[in-house]
Write a protein that holds these residues in place. Structure first.
Motif, PDB file in Angstrom:
ATOM      1  N   ASP A 179       0.820  -1.212   0.000  1.00 20.57           N
ATOM      2  CA  ASP A 179       0.000   0.000   0.000  1.00 20.57           C
ATOM      3  C   ASP A 179       0.852   1.259   0.000  1.00 20.57           C
ATOM      4  OD1 ASP A 179      -2.699  -1.240   0.273  1.00 20.57           O
ATOM      5  OD2 ASP A 179      -1.843  -1.959   2.165  1.00 20.57           O
ATOM      6  N   LEU A 180       2.123   1.117   0.408  1.00 23.75           N
ATOM      7  CA  LEU A 180       3.039   2.254   0.462  1.00 23.75           C
ATOM      8  C   LEU A 180       4.458   1.711   0.442  1.00 23.75           C
ATOM      9  CD1 LEU A 180       2.752   5.487   2.484  1.00 23.75           C
ATOM     10  CD2 LEU A 180       4.819   4.149   2.799  1.00 23.75           C
ATOM     11  N   VAL A 181       5.361   2.422  -0.191  1.00 21.71           N
ATOM     12  CA  VAL A 181       6.781   2.060  -0.199  1.00 21.71           C
ATOM     13  C   VAL A 181       7.546   3.095   0.610  1.00 21.71           C
ATOM     14  CG1 VAL A 181       8.863   1.839  -1.618  1.00 21.71           C
ATOM     15  CG2 VAL A 181       6.707   0.814  -2.381  1.00 21.71           C
ATOM     16  N   LEU A 182       8.304   2.631   1.610  1.00 25.21           N
ATOM     17  CA  LEU A 182       9.158   3.497   2.422  1.00 25.21           C
ATOM     18  C   LEU A 182      10.608   3.161   2.080  1.00 25.21           C
ATOM     19  CD1 LEU A 182       9.628   5.546   4.715  1.00 25.21           C
ATOM     20  CD2 LEU A 182       9.519   3.628   6.320  1.00 25.21           C
ATOM     21  N   LEU A 235      -1.324   6.566   4.461  1.00 22.09           N
ATOM     22  CA  LEU A 235      -1.999   5.293   4.373  1.00 22.09           C
ATOM     23  C   LEU A 235      -3.513   5.458   4.506  1.00 22.09           C
ATOM     24  CD1 LEU A 235       0.420   3.024   6.427  1.00 22.09           C
ATOM     25  CD2 LEU A 235      -0.108   2.811   3.997  1.00 22.09           C
ATOM     26  N   GLN A 236      -3.922   6.348   5.394  1.00 26.47           N
ATOM     27  CA  GLN A 236      -5.365   6.577   5.570  1.00 26.47           C
ATOM     28  C   GLN A 236      -5.970   7.196   4.326  1.00 26.47           C
ATOM     29  OE1 GLN A 236      -5.331   8.983   9.105  1.00 26.47           O
ATOM     30  NE2 GLN A 236      -5.029   7.232  10.483  1.00 26.47           N
ATOM     31  N   ARG A 237      -5.227   8.122   3.687  1.00 23.22           N
ATOM     32  CA  ARG A 237      -5.751   8.747   2.475  1.00 23.22           C
ATOM     33  C   ARG A 237      -5.883   7.755   1.327  1.00 23.22           C
ATOM     34  NH1 ARG A 237      -2.235  13.162   3.657  1.00 23.22           N
ATOM     35  NH2 ARG A 237      -0.845  12.565   1.933  1.00 23.22           N
ATOM     36  N   SER A 238      -4.944   6.751   1.311  1.00 22.83           N
ATOM     37  CA  SER A 238      -4.994   5.764   0.240  1.00 22.83           C
ATOM     38  C   SER A 238      -5.965   4.649   0.534  1.00 22.83           C
ATOM     39  CB  SER A 238      -3.590   5.196   0.006  1.00 22.83           C
ATOM     40  OG  SER A 238      -3.178   4.440   1.117  1.00 22.83           O
ATOM     41  N   GLY A 239      -6.580   4.686   1.726  1.00 25.80           N
ATOM     42  CA  GLY A 239      -7.571   3.684   2.076  1.00 25.80           C
ATOM     43  C   GLY A 239      -6.971   2.400   2.586  1.00 25.80           C
ATOM     44  N   LEU A 272       3.726   2.169 -10.748  1.00 27.25           N
ATOM     45  CA  LEU A 272       2.593   1.327 -10.349  1.00 27.25           C
ATOM     46  C   LEU A 272       1.453   2.126  -9.721  1.00 27.25           C
ATOM     47  CD1 LEU A 272       4.516  -1.679  -8.722  1.00 27.25           C
ATOM     48  CD2 LEU A 272       3.251  -1.701 -10.890  1.00 27.25           C
ATOM     49  N   GLY A 273       1.679   3.407  -9.471  1.00 24.81           N
ATOM     50  CA  GLY A 273       0.667   4.215  -8.800  1.00 24.81           C
ATOM     51  C   GLY A 273       0.593   3.965  -7.309  1.00 24.81           C
ATOM     52  N   VAL A 274       1.671   3.397  -6.714  1.00 29.43           N
ATOM     53  CA  VAL A 274       1.731   3.153  -5.271  1.00 29.43           C
ATOM     54  C   VAL A 274       2.474   4.319  -4.626  1.00 29.43           C
ATOM     55  CG1 VAL A 274       2.635   1.629  -3.457  1.00 29.43           C
ATOM     56  CG2 VAL A 274       1.730   0.654  -5.587  1.00 29.43           C
ATOM     57  N   PRO A 275       1.908   4.925  -3.593  1.00 22.15           N
ATOM     58  CA  PRO A 275       2.617   6.045  -2.959  1.00 22.15           C
ATOM     59  C   PRO A 275       3.948   5.593  -2.371  1.00 22.15           C
ATOM     60  CG  PRO A 275       0.704   5.386  -1.639  1.00 22.15           C
ATOM     61  CD  PRO A 275       0.601   4.656  -2.943  1.00 22.15           C
ATOM     62  N   ALA A 276       4.938   6.457  -2.474  1.00 20.04           N
ATOM     63  CA  ALA A 276       6.273   6.171  -1.945  1.00 20.04           C
ATOM     64  C   ALA A 276       6.762   7.357  -1.126  1.00 20.04           C
ATOM     65  CB  ALA A 276       7.257   5.877  -3.074  1.00 20.04           C
ATOM     66  N   VAL A 277       7.475   7.050  -0.056  1.00 20.11           N
ATOM     67  CA  VAL A 277       8.063   8.067   0.810  1.00 20.11           C
ATOM     68  C   VAL A 277       9.525   7.712   1.010  1.00 20.11           C
ATOM     69  CG1 VAL A 277       8.067   9.086   3.127  1.00 20.11           C
ATOM     70  CG2 VAL A 277       5.889   8.553   2.002  1.00 20.11           C
ATOM     71  N   ALA A 278      10.402   8.687   0.818  1.00 18.40           N
ATOM     72  CA  ALA A 278      11.818   8.510   1.130  1.00 18.40           C
ATOM     73  C   ALA A 278      12.083   9.076   2.515  1.00 18.40           C
ATOM     74  CB  ALA A 278      12.686   9.220   0.099  1.00 18.40           C
ATOM     75  N   VAL A 289       6.202   9.148  11.559  1.00 17.78           N
ATOM     76  CA  VAL A 289       5.158   8.111  11.632  1.00 17.78           C
ATOM     77  C   VAL A 289       3.792   8.712  11.340  1.00 17.78           C
ATOM     78  CG1 VAL A 289       3.931   6.551  13.202  1.00 17.78           C
ATOM     79  CG2 VAL A 289       6.434   6.580  13.163  1.00 17.78           C
ATOM     80  N   LYS A 290       3.547   9.912  11.837  1.00 13.65           N
ATOM     81  CA  LYS A 290       2.261  10.571  11.576  1.00 13.65           C
ATOM     82  C   LYS A 290       2.092  10.822  10.080  1.00 13.65           C
ATOM     83  CE  LYS A 290      -1.567  12.573  12.911  1.00 13.65           C
ATOM     84  NZ  LYS A 290      -2.678  11.730  13.428  1.00 13.65           N
ATOM     85  N   GLN A 291       3.151  11.263   9.429  1.00 11.12           N
ATOM     86  CA  GLN A 291       3.060  11.496   7.985  1.00 11.12           C
ATOM     87  C   GLN A 291       2.757  10.198   7.234  1.00 11.12           C
ATOM     88  OE1 GLN A 291       6.289  13.686   6.305  1.00 11.12           O
ATOM     89  NE2 GLN A 291       6.251  15.306   7.838  1.00 11.12           N
ATOM     90  N   LEU A 292       3.382   9.110   7.648  1.00 15.91           N
ATOM     91  CA  LEU A 292       3.149   7.828   6.985  1.00 15.91           C
ATOM     92  C   LEU A 292       1.722   7.332   7.205  1.00 15.91           C
ATOM     93  CD1 LEU A 292       6.512   6.032   7.843  1.00 15.91           C
ATOM     94  CD2 LEU A 292       5.839   6.992   5.644  1.00 15.91           C
ATOM     95  N   THR A 293       1.250   7.411   8.445  1.00 16.71           N
ATOM     96  CA  THR A 293      -0.112   6.926   8.719  1.00 16.71           C
ATOM     97  C   THR A 293      -1.149   7.793   8.012  1.00 16.71           C
ATOM     98  OG1 THR A 293      -0.116   8.181  10.805  1.00 16.71           O
ATOM     99  CG2 THR A 293       0.499   5.858  10.915  1.00 16.71           C
ATOM    100  N   ASN A 294      -0.919   9.093   7.924  1.00 14.08           N
ATOM    101  CA  ASN A 294      -1.855   9.957   7.203  1.00 14.08           C
ATOM    102  C   ASN A 294      -1.940   9.557   5.730  1.00 14.08           C
ATOM    103  OD1 ASN A 294      -2.449  11.444   9.471  1.00 14.08           O
ATOM    104  ND2 ASN A 294      -1.073  13.134   8.980  1.00 14.08           N
TER     105      ASN A 294
END
Length: 296
Positions: free
Chosen positions: A40-43, A292-296, A57-63, A285-290
């Motif tokens: 659901d997300l790539v870190l 994930l919540q937006r992506s459902g 792939l249209g998967v959100p990613a965070v560096a 962590v807050k940024q990551l969880t936010n």
């Protein structure tokens, strides 16, 4: 690397050049990994190919890192070489596909990344009880404990040649320690997590590096560090630690000739600063969880 302090620039460039000759294949392989995982997300900390793969792939990613490899390579490699400029541009383009690049304090400036989001320091905190290290280290009562570490890269501490200092016990990486140095103990003999050893030490001797600098500041441990002027992250790390902890530099020649006993004694007697709180953990962590919540 040619050890903990020296970079083989030519070999680094050649390795990256070969890798980028097949960049398309590497991206496709990462896409398969992400797809198979149902991510659901790539870190990413901080490889750039998985970020590019996630973008396709249209998967959100965070560096998340205090450095990025485009800026590091750009620092070492000659400007004006079209091949090098093109490689650095490819890497930076991959990073720009991340929704954000979280940069924990202290970090490189990274002006070429518009998606940069700075947060506070990120570090683990020891849960060992006070005095635990001394219980694991024989004949340590009344002694000062100095930990030497070069960030996980072996072969650079030169422990057998460290200065003999009255009242000091050395803890070093798992090197062969000559029997005539009973004041030196390999860290593996202690059977303790490395973080607990660092937290229980009175001084740490190291090179500029995010993990050791920040963990030392978070546990109130003074740092004696070997200057590494060529490393592009050094200036930011050194300036931050000078403002938040006890930071004493020694030059390369002084270190290699083991003439830094006076600096160790200065660090042992220096006034302590208030422990740094690693607030960046909670923000990241807050940024990551936010996301994930937006992506459902």
């Amino acid at each position: 690397m040619r050890g903990p302090l020296d970079l083989d620039v030519t070999a680094t460039w050649q390795s990256y050049a070969r890798y980028h000759e097949e960049l398309r294949r590497h991206v496709d392989e990462e896409k398969a990994h992400i797809r198979d995982a149902g991510a659901d997300l790539v870190l990413a900390d901080v490889p750039y190919v998985p970020i590019a793969a996630a973008g396709e792939l249209g998967v959100p990613a965070v560096a998340l890192c205090s450095v990025n490899w485009a800026d590091v390579l750009e620092h070492y490699l000659p400007v004006g070489d079209a091949r090098i400029d093109g490689l650095v541009d490819e890497i930076r383009a991959c990073y720009r596909q991340a929704e954000c690049f979280i940069a924990p304090t202290p970090s490189m400036p990274m002006p070429g990344l518009e998606n940069l989001e700075r947060v506070g320091p990120i570090a683990r905190l020891s849960t060992a009880r006070p005095g635990a290290l001394r219980q694991h280290l024989p004949k340590a009562e009344g002694k000062s404990i100095v930990l030497a570490t070069m960030g996980g890269i072996t072969g650079g501490t030169r422990a057998a040649r460290f200065p003999r200092i009255d009242g000091v016990r050395w803890i070093v990486p798992d090197e062969v320690v000559p029997p005539q140095r009973p004041d030196v103990t390999p860290v593996g003999n202690l059977q303790m997590p490395f973080l607990d050893v660092l937290a229980g030490s009175d001084v740490v001797v190291t090179k500029p590096g995010y993990g050791t600098f920040v963990e030392a500041a978070c546990h109130g441990v003074p740092v004696v560090y070997v200057e590494r002027d060529d490393w592009p992250e050094s200036a930011a790390l050194e300036a931050w630690l000078a403002g938040h902890g006890v930071a004493l530099p020694v030059n390369r020649v002084t270190y290699e000739h083991s003439n830094f006993a006076e600096t160790i004694n200065t660090a042992l007697t220096a006034p302590r600063r208030k422990n740094v709180v690693p607030t960046g953990i909670y923000t990241a962590v807050k940024q990551l969880t936010n996301r994930l919540q937006r992506s459902g």
